[in-house]
Design a protein around this motif. Sequence first.
Motif, mmCIF file in Angstrom:
data_model
loop_
_atom_site.group_PDB
_atom_site.id
_atom_site.type_symbol
_atom_site.label_atom_id
_atom_site.label_comp_id
_atom_site.label_asym_id
_atom_site.label_seq_id
_atom_site.Cartn_x
_atom_site.Cartn_y
_atom_site.Cartn_z
ATOM 1 N N LEU A 284 -5.203 -3.127 -12.759
ATOM 2 C CA LEU A 284 -6.237 -2.400 -12.025
ATOM 3 C C LEU A 284 -5.632 -1.430 -11.014
ATOM 4 O O LEU A 284 -6.150 -0.332 -10.815
ATOM 5 N N THR A 285 -4.537 -1.840 -10.373
ATOM 6 C CA THR A 285 -3.872 -0.960 -9.417
ATOM 7 C C THR A 285 -3.380 0.315 -10.105
ATOM 8 O O THR A 285 -3.600 1.427 -9.615
ATOM 9 N N SER A 286 -2.735 0.170 -11.245
ATOM 10 C CA SER A 286 -2.217 1.328 -11.982
ATOM 11 C C SER A 286 -3.354 2.203 -12.480
ATOM 12 O O SER A 286 -3.295 3.448 -12.404
ATOM 13 N N LEU A 287 -4.399 1.585 -12.982
ATOM 14 C CA LEU A 287 -5.537 2.335 -13.506
ATOM 15 C C LEU A 287 -6.237 3.124 -12.408
ATOM 16 O O LEU A 287 -6.556 4.312 -12.569
ATOM 17 N N LEU A 288 -6.446 2.474 -11.271
ATOM 18 C CA LEU A 288 -7.106 3.134 -10.153
ATOM 19 C C LEU A 288 -6.275 4.306 -9.652
ATOM 20 O O LEU A 288 -6.792 5.410 -9.425
ATOM 21 N N ARG A 289 -4.979 4.085 -9.482
ATOM 22 C CA ARG A 289 -4.108 5.145 -8.976
ATOM 23 C C ARG A 289 -4.080 6.333 -9.925
ATOM 24 O O ARG A 289 -4.088 7.490 -9.485
ATOM 25 N N ALA A 290 -4.095 6.076 -11.233
ATOM 26 C CA ALA A 290 -4.085 7.160 -12.210
ATOM 27 C C ALA A 290 -5.348 8.007 -12.110
ATOM 28 O O ALA A 290 -5.291 9.243 -12.173
ATOM 29 N N HIS A 291 -6.491 7.368 -11.941
ATOM 30 C CA HIS A 291 -7.751 8.116 -11.806
ATOM 31 C C HIS A 291 -7.754 8.944 -10.527
ATOM 32 O O HIS A 291 -8.124 10.125 -10.544
ATOM 33 N N VAL A 292 -7.359 8.330 -9.408
ATOM 34 C CA VAL A 292 -7.360 9.050 -8.131
ATOM 35 C C VAL A 292 -6.393 10.229 -8.174
ATOM 36 O O VAL A 292 -6.710 11.329 -7.693
ATOM 37 N N ASP A 293 -5.217 10.031 -8.750
ATOM 38 C CA ASP A 293 -4.250 11.129 -8.862
ATOM 39 C C ASP A 293 -4.826 12.273 -9.687
ATOM 40 O O ASP A 293 -4.619 13.454 -9.380
ATOM 41 N N LEU B 154 0.826 -1.209 0.000
ATOM 42 C CA LEU B 154 0.000 0.000 0.000
ATOM 43 C C LEU B 154 0.859 1.257 0.000
ATOM 44 O O LEU B 154 0.608 2.202 -0.752
ATOM 45 N N GLN B 155 1.852 1.293 0.859
ATOM 46 C CA GLN B 155 2.680 2.483 0.983
ATOM 47 C C GLN B 155 3.592 2.673 -0.219
ATOM 48 O O GLN B 155 3.925 3.793 -0.590
ATOM 49 N N ASP B 156 3.980 1.560 -0.867
ATOM 50 C CA ASP B 156 4.874 1.643 -2.016
ATOM 51 C C ASP B 156 4.129 2.007 -3.294
ATOM 52 O O ASP B 156 4.616 2.798 -4.102
ATOM 53 N N ARG B 157 2.950 1.432 -3.489
ATOM 54 C CA ARG B 157 2.235 1.596 -4.751
ATOM 55 C C ARG B 157 1.006 2.485 -4.646
ATOM 56 O O ARG B 157 0.412 2.828 -5.666
ATOM 57 N N GLY B 158 0.620 2.843 -3.439
ATOM 58 C CA GLY B 158 -0.536 3.722 -3.279
ATOM 59 C C GLY B 158 -1.865 3.037 -3.481
ATOM 60 O O GLY B 158 -2.913 3.697 -3.517
ATOM 61 N N ALA B 159 -1.882 1.732 -3.643
ATOM 62 C CA ALA B 159 -3.122 0.977 -3.823
ATOM 63 C C ALA B 159 -2.846 -0.470 -3.448
ATOM 64 O O ALA B 159 -1.694 -0.902 -3.382
ATOM 65 N N VAL B 160 -3.907 -1.223 -3.212
ATOM 66 C CA VAL B 160 -3.739 -2.621 -2.818
ATOM 67 C C VAL B 160 -4.871 -3.449 -3.405
ATOM 68 O O VAL B 160 -6.001 -2.981 -3.523
ATOM 69 N N ALA C 1 -8.145 -1.103 -3.915
ATOM 70 C CA ALA C 1 -8.483 0.174 -3.280
ATOM 71 C C ALA C 1 -7.289 1.111 -3.209
ATOM 72 O O ALA C 1 -6.145 0.678 -3.107
ATOM 73 N N ALA C 2 -7.579 2.406 -3.253
ATOM 74 C CA ALA C 2 -6.565 3.451 -3.104
ATOM 75 C C ALA C 2 -7.134 4.537 -2.204
ATOM 76 O O ALA C 2 -8.333 4.843 -2.250
ATOM 77 N N GLY C 3 -6.270 5.121 -1.387
ATOM 78 C CA GLY C 3 -6.693 6.210 -0.516
ATOM 79 C C GLY C 3 -6.271 7.544 -1.086
ATOM 80 O O GLY C 3 -5.411 7.634 -1.956
ATOM 81 N N PHE C 4 -6.929 8.609 -0.617
ATOM 82 C CA PHE C 4 -6.491 9.945 -0.982
ATOM 83 C C PHE C 4 -6.746 10.899 0.169
ATOM 84 O O PHE C 4 -7.502 10.601 1.091
ATOM 85 N N ALA C 5 -6.049 12.015 0.132
ATOM 86 C CA ALA C 5 -5.966 12.908 1.282
ATOM 87 C C ALA C 5 -6.408 14.313 0.920
ATOM 88 O O ALA C 5 -6.565 14.663 -0.254
ATOM 89 N N ASP C 6 -6.590 15.142 1.962
ATOM 90 C CA ASP C 6 -6.911 16.540 1.723
ATOM 91 C C ASP C 6 -5.615 17.322 1.498
ATOM 92 O O ASP C 6 -4.524 16.756 1.419
ATOM 93 N N ALA C 7 -5.743 18.645 1.401
ATOM 94 C CA ALA C 7 -4.591 19.483 1.069
ATOM 95 C C ALA C 7 -3.499 19.415 2.127
ATOM 96 O O ALA C 7 -2.335 19.695 1.845
ATOM 97 N N ARG C 8 -3.861 19.017 3.353
ATOM 98 C CA ARG C 8 -2.873 18.933 4.433
ATOM 99 C C ARG C 8 -2.229 17.564 4.538
ATOM 100 O O ARG C 8 -1.370 17.337 5.382
#
Length: 269
Positions: A238-247, A189-195, A208-215
């Motif tokens: 799917l991991t790469s695709l999900l991370r790209a959308h969230v980013d 999770l910490q390395d790829r931003g998704a699991v 799944a991938a998480g995302f954060a606020d401005a802080r």
Amino acid sequence: MDSMDDLGTPASARGPQPHRTIDRVTQILEEVIYRPGMTFTELTSALDAPKSSVHGFIQGLLSSGWLYEADRRFYLGPAVYSLTLATGSLRFGLVRHEDMIALREATGLGVLLGVRVGDHLIYVATEEGPEPLPGFDARANIRRTLLSDAGGWAILATLSDAERHRYLQAHGEAQPERRAAFQDALAQLQDRGAVAVLHPNQGYGEVAAGFADARGDAIASVALVGAVSEIEGRTEELTSLLRAHVDGWQERAAGAAVGSSRTYQRPVY
């Protein structure tokens, strides 16, 4: 038999009666809806109530997720939006309806948007996949612990080591298998931003991938959900695709924040 008031009027004939506590709580929520970003002083003035009383109501609303605080200002919390999922409706802020549709069409899987409320994950929106999943019903259980699903794991992974340790100490004993599985997946999770997580016994899998606020505070996650056969063998894709959308969503949100008169942007939901 109906109870009577002092004038002998049956209770059923009087209709709904105001309640001081309910009225105060309702007014706080309505003030924040129409004037998001109100301060404690502004709320106290609007309610014309003692500070101690208003403070107590606000703390209760914050704890249950009906309010959200940032930079000492108050906004409508994610718990409000969870009700729209239970009734089959969708509400979005920085993550738009078309965003979730695009992700569903790109992957062929169901899409779930969840927000962090204290120690829980609340699902606030969903785009159903092509087939219902009997083992995973977001509408039947919209509030879950962060250990329950991959969406909660994605949020846990972004917490500080101390906060994550506190959470696992408080909730891990109740879900020992989930805790162990999360700890095994933490580095990924910490390395790829998704699991990606498969649940063969239950017939479904999640990415799944998480995302954060401005802080940088973890506030939400998005999860792809489908049958094990639809995810197995596609986890890298799917991991790469999900991370790209969230980013992409976060970059858009950051651009909106720069152009806003406020430095704070509402949580992503």
